[in-house]
Design an enzyme around this catalytic site. Sequence first.
Site, PDB file in Angstrom:
ATOM      1  N   CYS A 118      63.002  78.663  24.929  1.00 59.69           N
ATOM      2  CA  CYS A 118      61.660  78.043  24.971  1.00 59.69           C
ATOM      3  C   CYS A 118      61.252  77.241  23.656  1.00 59.69           C
ATOM      4  CB  CYS A 118      60.499  78.464  25.593  1.00 59.69           C
ATOM      5  SG  CYS A 118      59.224  77.579  26.259  1.00 59.69           S
ATOM      6  N   ARG A 152      52.258  70.318  32.220  1.00 61.11           N
ATOM      7  CA  ARG A 152      53.073  71.466  31.691  1.00 61.11           C
ATOM      8  C   ARG A 152      53.768  71.769  32.929  1.00 61.11           C
ATOM      9  NH1 ARG A 152      51.659  73.970  27.080  1.00 61.11           N
ATOM     10  NH2 ARG A 152      53.292  75.827  27.573  1.00 61.11           N
ATOM     11  N   HIS A 214      61.809  82.427  30.360  1.00 62.53           N
ATOM     12  CA  HIS A 214      61.264  83.663  30.041  1.00 62.53           C
ATOM     13  C   HIS A 214      61.397  84.521  31.061  1.00 62.53           C
ATOM     14  CE1 HIS A 214      58.930  81.527  26.892  1.00 62.53           C
ATOM     15  NE2 HIS A 214      58.595  80.603  27.724  1.00 62.53           N
TER      16      HIS A 214
HETATM   17  N1  GLN Z   1      55.225  74.744  22.810  1.00 59.27           N
HETATM   18  C1  GLN Z   1      56.454  74.647  23.495  1.00 59.27           C
HETATM   19  C2  GLN Z   1      56.117  73.978  24.855  1.00 59.27           C
HETATM   20  O1  GLN Z   1      54.943  74.267  25.582  1.00 59.27           O
HETATM   21  C3  GLN Z   1      57.045  75.922  23.770  1.00 59.27           C
HETATM   22  C4  GLN Z   1      56.226  76.693  24.935  1.00 59.27           C
HETATM   23  C5  GLN Z   1      56.728  78.057  24.941  1.00 59.27           C
HETATM   24  O2  GLN Z   1      57.800  78.672  24.135  1.00 59.27           O
HETATM   25  N2  GLN Z   1      56.704  78.663  26.158  1.00 59.27           N
HETATM   26  O3  GLN Z   1      56.960  73.008  25.206  1.00 59.27           O
END
Ligand code: GLN
Length: 264
Positions: A118, A152, A214
Amino acid sequence: MTQLDVPILGEPAGSALPADAGHEGKGEIHLVHLYPREMSIYGDLGNTRCLAARIRRHGYVPVVHQHHPGQPFPEQAHLVVGGGGQDSGQSTVEDDLARIADRLRGLAADGTPMLMICGMYQLFGNTFVTVDGRSLPGLGILDVTTRGNAQRMIGPVVLATDHGDVVGYENHSGSTVLGAGQAPFGRVRHGMGNNGTDGTEGAVAGHVIGSYLHGPVLPANPRLADALIGWAAEQATGRDFEPGQLDDEVARQAQTRQVQRLLR
Ligand code: GLN
C-alpha cells in the site's frame, strides 16, 4: 547488530530470533522492516512476524532489523518489507527514503526480494500525488504512478497471481496506473486493485512485489510468503532454498473458503 525496539514474536529488543534446536545449520536470513512506526497499518506488522516465524520453521535463523528514519541501513539485507500508512506517514519517511534510495535500488537490482504494501508500494513507484495535490517522489523501482482520490477503494480482494490465488484486504485512496511494460502482481478476481478499472493489482519487477493487500497478506497466503523466503534464502546462503515441512492446512482451508465466498 539487530534493532528490535518493537517486539517481534515476543523476543527481547536487540536479539536475533533463535532457530529451533538442531536447525541452526541452514544459515541466517536478515530481514529488514522499513519504517515500522510510520508505515505499518491494518496489521502489516504481521507480515514481518509471519516471515520470521516461517524462516525459523524452515530451519534458518531469522534476524529482524527495524529501519527507522535517520538510522544507518543494516549492512546485511536478504529480504525487505514495508507496510501501509497514512499520507502523513508517507511524508514523514520521504527524506529518509531518499537517503537510502541507492541502497534499495542496488538490492532490488541484485535480486533481493521485497514486499511493499500500500503506502510503501506507492513510494516504490515513480510518484504519489496526494488527494490535496502534494507530489511525493518515489524510488522508481516499480514503474507505477499513483494519484489520490476523494473516493477510497475498500474491501476484500481475491487475485490470480503467479503464486496462486492470493486473498487480502484493500483500503486506499490512491489510484495506481502501471507504466507501459510494467507487470502487475495479480489480476483482480474480486475487489478494486490498482485503480478499479483495468483489472490489475500491484506490480512486480524481478523479486520486488508491490501490492495494496493488507490482511496481513502473508499469513493468509503461505505460498507467497515462501516464494519471498526462498529467494531470500538463496541470497543469504548462495544455495538453493531448502524448505522444511510446514503444516499450512488451516491457512489453506481459510484461503479456500474466502475465495469461494467472494467469487460465489
Ligand atoms: N495513503 C495511501 C492511500 O490512501 C496509502 C494507504 C494505505 O497504506 N493503506 O492511498
